[in-house]
Design a protein around this motif. Structure first.
Motif, PDB file in Angstrom:
ATOM      1  N   LYS A   1       0.712  -1.086  -0.094  1.00  0.00           N
ATOM      2  CA  LYS A   1      -0.052   0.051   0.062  1.00  0.00           C
ATOM      3  C   LYS A   1       0.923   1.342   0.134  1.00  0.00           C
ATOM      4  CE  LYS A   1      -3.857   2.124   2.441  1.00  0.00           C
ATOM      5  NZ  LYS A   1      -4.695   1.761   3.642  1.00  0.00           N
ATOM      6  N   SER A   2       2.051   1.214   0.593  1.00  0.00           N
ATOM      7  CA  SER A   2       2.848   2.306   0.880  1.00  0.00           C
ATOM      8  C   SER A   2       3.758   2.420  -0.260  1.00  0.00           C
ATOM      9  CB  SER A   2       3.715   2.300   1.852  1.00  0.00           C
ATOM     10  OG  SER A   2       4.399   1.069   2.313  1.00  0.00           O
ATOM     11  N   ASN A   3       3.812   1.421  -1.387  1.00  0.00           N
ATOM     12  CA  ASN A   3       4.674   1.211  -2.537  1.00  0.00           C
ATOM     13  C   ASN A   3       6.067   1.051  -2.137  1.00  0.00           C
ATOM     14  OD1 ASN A   3       4.897   1.401  -5.181  1.00  0.00           O
ATOM     15  ND2 ASN A   3       5.676   3.591  -5.527  1.00  0.00           N
ATOM     16  N   ARG A   4       6.313   0.088  -1.028  1.00  0.00           N
ATOM     17  CA  ARG A   4       7.581   0.106  -0.600  1.00  0.00           C
ATOM     18  C   ARG A   4       7.954  -1.499  -0.472  1.00  0.00           C
ATOM     19  NH1 ARG A   4      11.489   3.990   2.059  1.00  0.00           N
ATOM     20  NH2 ARG A   4      12.456   3.070   0.220  1.00  0.00           N
ATOM     21  N   LEU A   5       7.164  -2.342  -0.780  1.00  0.00           N
ATOM     22  CA  LEU A   5       7.381  -3.645  -1.102  1.00  0.00           C
ATOM     23  C   LEU A   5       8.294  -4.141  -1.669  1.00  0.00           C
ATOM     24  CD1 LEU A   5       6.331  -6.689  -0.203  1.00  0.00           C
ATOM     25  CD2 LEU A   5       4.854  -6.621  -1.878  1.00  0.00           C
ATOM     26  N   LYS A   6       8.633  -3.587  -3.001  1.00  0.00           N
ATOM     27  CA  LYS A   6       9.490  -3.698  -4.052  1.00  0.00           C
ATOM     28  C   LYS A   6      10.943  -3.347  -3.551  1.00  0.00           C
ATOM     29  CE  LYS A   6       9.261   0.721  -6.137  1.00  0.00           C
ATOM     30  NZ  LYS A   6       8.418   1.341  -5.111  1.00  0.00           N
ATOM     31  N   ASP A   7      10.968  -2.694  -2.439  1.00  0.00           N
ATOM     32  CA  ASP A   7      12.512  -2.197  -1.735  1.00  0.00           C
ATOM     33  C   ASP A   7      12.731  -3.218  -0.856  1.00  0.00           C
ATOM     34  OD1 ASP A   7      12.110   0.036  -3.510  1.00  0.00           O
ATOM     35  OD2 ASP A   7      11.125   1.265  -1.627  1.00  0.00           O
ATOM     36  N   VAL A   8      11.920  -4.507  -0.587  1.00  0.00           N
ATOM     37  CA  VAL A   8      12.506  -5.287   0.480  1.00  0.00           C
ATOM     38  C   VAL A   8      12.293  -6.595  -0.094  1.00  0.00           C
ATOM     39  CG1 VAL A   8      11.884  -6.009   2.828  1.00  0.00           C
ATOM     40  CG2 VAL A   8      11.328  -3.791   2.267  1.00  0.00           C
ATOM     41  N   GLU A   9      13.634  -7.119   0.200  1.00  0.00           N
ATOM     42  CA  GLU A   9      13.566  -8.709  -0.455  1.00  0.00           C
ATOM     43  C   GLU A   9      12.855  -9.625   0.584  1.00  0.00           C
ATOM     44  OE1 GLU A   9      17.489 -10.190  -1.490  1.00  0.00           O
ATOM     45  OE2 GLU A   9      18.161  -8.162  -1.958  1.00  0.00           O
ATOM     46  N   LYS A  10      12.597 -10.472  -0.134  1.00  0.00           N
ATOM     47  CA  LYS A  10      11.714 -11.607   0.793  1.00  0.00           C
ATOM     48  C   LYS A  10      12.475 -12.009   1.987  1.00  0.00           C
ATOM     49  CE  LYS A  10       9.063 -15.757   0.228  1.00  0.00           C
ATOM     50  NZ  LYS A  10       8.401 -16.832  -0.799  1.00  0.00           N
ATOM     51  N   LYS A  11      13.761 -12.426   1.854  1.00  0.00           N
ATOM     52  CA  LYS A  11      14.607 -12.912   2.852  1.00  0.00           C
ATOM     53  C   LYS A  11      14.843 -11.918   3.869  1.00  0.00           C
ATOM     54  CE  LYS A  11      19.063 -11.967   0.697  1.00  0.00           C
ATOM     55  NZ  LYS A  11      20.234 -12.404   0.117  1.00  0.00           N
ATOM     56  N   ASP A  12      14.861 -10.682   3.602  1.00  0.00           N
ATOM     57  CA  ASP A  12      14.645  -9.500   4.549  1.00  0.00           C
ATOM     58  C   ASP A  12      13.517  -9.455   5.456  1.00  0.00           C
ATOM     59  OD1 ASP A  12      17.698  -8.530   4.294  1.00  0.00           O
ATOM     60  OD2 ASP A  12      16.977  -7.710   2.272  1.00  0.00           O
ATOM     61  N   LEU A  13      12.514  -9.434   4.644  1.00  0.00           N
ATOM     62  CA  LEU A  13      11.139  -9.598   5.280  1.00  0.00           C
ATOM     63  C   LEU A  13      11.010 -10.482   6.211  1.00  0.00           C
ATOM     64  CD1 LEU A  13       8.500  -7.760   5.036  1.00  0.00           C
ATOM     65  CD2 LEU A  13       7.676  -9.111   3.412  1.00  0.00           C
ATOM     66  N   LYS A  14      11.167 -11.829   5.880  1.00  0.00           N
ATOM     67  CA  LYS A  14      11.174 -12.807   6.956  1.00  0.00           C
ATOM     68  C   LYS A  14      12.050 -12.733   8.033  1.00  0.00           C
ATOM     69  CE  LYS A  14       9.400 -16.399   3.761  1.00  0.00           C
ATOM     70  NZ  LYS A  14       9.533 -17.721   3.125  1.00  0.00           N
ATOM     71  N   GLU A  15      13.273 -12.257   8.035  1.00  0.00           N
ATOM     72  CA  GLU A  15      14.065 -12.126   8.997  1.00  0.00           C
ATOM     73  C   GLU A  15      13.724 -10.946  10.089  1.00  0.00           C
ATOM     74  OE1 GLU A  15      18.994 -12.411   9.468  1.00  0.00           O
ATOM     75  OE2 GLU A  15      18.432 -10.365   8.595  1.00  0.00           O
ATOM     76  N   ILE A  16      13.243 -10.078   9.261  1.00  0.00           N
ATOM     77  CA  ILE A  16      12.885  -8.996  10.315  1.00  0.00           C
ATOM     78  C   ILE A  16      11.568  -9.102  10.986  1.00  0.00           C
ATOM     79  CG2 ILE A  16      11.645  -6.746  10.278  1.00  0.00           C
ATOM     80  CD1 ILE A  16      13.731  -5.732   7.959  1.00  0.00           C
ATOM     81  N   ILE A  17      10.692  -9.818  10.388  1.00  0.00           N
ATOM     82  CA  ILE A  17       9.426 -10.343  11.137  1.00  0.00           C
ATOM     83  C   ILE A  17       9.855 -11.441  12.329  1.00  0.00           C
ATOM     84  CG2 ILE A  17       7.427 -11.793  10.869  1.00  0.00           C
ATOM     85  CD1 ILE A  17       6.905 -10.442   8.229  1.00  0.00           C
ATOM     86  N   HIS A  18      10.647 -12.266  12.144  1.00  0.00           N
ATOM     87  CA  HIS A  18      11.327 -13.259  13.033  1.00  0.00           C
ATOM     88  C   HIS A  18      11.911 -12.469  14.142  1.00  0.00           C
ATOM     89  CE1 HIS A  18      12.399 -16.838  14.786  1.00  0.00           C
ATOM     90  NE2 HIS A  18      13.711 -16.674  14.747  1.00  0.00           N
ATOM     91  N   PHE A  19      13.081 -11.438  13.774  1.00  0.00           N
ATOM     92  CA  PHE A  19      13.440 -10.547  14.723  1.00  0.00           C
ATOM     93  C   PHE A  19      12.579  -9.817  15.576  1.00  0.00           C
ATOM     94  CE2 PHE A  19      15.259  -6.653  16.294  1.00  0.00           C
ATOM     95  CZ  PHE A  19      16.600  -7.134  16.620  1.00  0.00           C
ATOM     96  N   SER A  20      11.441  -9.244  14.751  1.00  0.00           N
ATOM     97  CA  SER A  20      10.259  -8.638  15.713  1.00  0.00           C
ATOM     98  C   SER A  20       9.480  -9.393  16.570  1.00  0.00           C
ATOM     99  CB  SER A  20       9.661  -7.636  14.504  1.00  0.00           C
ATOM    100  OG  SER A  20      10.160  -6.917  13.916  1.00  0.00           O
ATOM    101  N   SER A  21       9.190 -10.801  16.295  1.00  0.00           N
ATOM    102  CA  SER A  21       8.686 -11.754  17.111  1.00  0.00           C
ATOM    103  C   SER A  21       9.471 -12.185  18.276  1.00  0.00           C
ATOM    104  CB  SER A  21       8.069 -13.048  15.999  1.00  0.00           C
ATOM    105  OG  SER A  21       7.383 -12.383  15.011  1.00  0.00           O
TER     106      SER A  21
END
Length: 239
Positions: free
Chosen positions: A50-70
């Protein structure tokens, strides 16, 4: 990796290792975390798209940050605490949490309460706990309300963070809307901050400077610390 814009890799890996050691001793934890993080991932991707930033974050980065945040919770995690708008009042925590920890200070204040009887509390570690939980004796099932809401312990006020001895803990719970949205907010903050640092190398220095001058004092009460952390987060978003 994107997360390294804000955190040292050795620090990240050491926390992941600590969590895995904990998970090895609790077989159900990994399966619960998998479900939990999958639900958070879906929400975070929707926000980034929605904020047009999904293309700026690789899938592996997204998963690592969510794991870190959890799994990583610190004083700064209070930025998302006491967000009553994230809670749908389902009563899951009131019915299933145990023990409901009461500090020595809270125990003393309850001695003058008209709603909490001394006999309801028993000694537990270096504090106390309600003798009856699962469900808590103060939870009214018919209305899903707490009959000591204005006097409830800090452990209830800060849920889904558990604060004890100045340490923070969190158990992923996919039944809890608050817990899911709480970690979603944490992950989004991590991602947007890391992207800002990557886009603007000076942003990290601005962040450090602000933290040095505005970080809340741990001697302040929970509500005041939460207000200050949210003020810091708002100002950083405006930079």
């Amino acid at each position: 990796m994107l997360l390294e814009e804000l955190h040292d890799r050795d620090y990240i890996d050491s926390l992941f290792k600590q969590y895995q050691e904990l998970a090895d001793a609790q077989p159900n934890l990994n399966s619960e975390l998998f479900i939990f993080e999958k639900m958070v991932l879906k929400r975070v991707k929707k926000f980034l798209k929605k904020s047009n930033r999904l293309k700026d974050v690789e899938k592996k980065d997204l998963k690592e940050i969510i794991h870190f945040s959890s799994i990583v919770f610190t004083e700064g995690s209070l930025v998302a605490a006491l967000r009553l708008d994230l809670c749908n009042r389902c009563g899951w925590c009131c019915e299933n949490c145990s023990p409901i920890y009461i500090t020595a200070e809270e125990y003393e204040s309850y001695q003058n309460s008209e709603n909490i009887m001394p006999g309801e509390m028993v000694k537990y570690e270096d504090g106390y706990r309600f003798e009856q939980d699962r469900p808590c004796e103060h939870f009214i099932r018919s209305t899903k309300k707490c009959d000591i809401y204005n006097e409830r312990p800090a452990v209830c006020r800060a849920y889904p963070i558990i604060i004890k001895d100045e340490k923070y803990a969190f158990t992923p719970n996919h039944f809890c809307k608050y817990a899911i949205e709480f970690v979603e907010q944490k992950a989004i903050t991590e991602i947007t901050t890391c992207l800002k640092i990557r886009d603007d190398p000076d942003f990290l220095e601005k962040l450090k400077k602000q933290m040095e001058t505005q970080i809340p004092d741990e001697s302040e009460n929970l509500e005041e610390r939460v207000k200050k952390w949210n003020k810091i987060a708002k100002e950083l978003n405006d930079i």
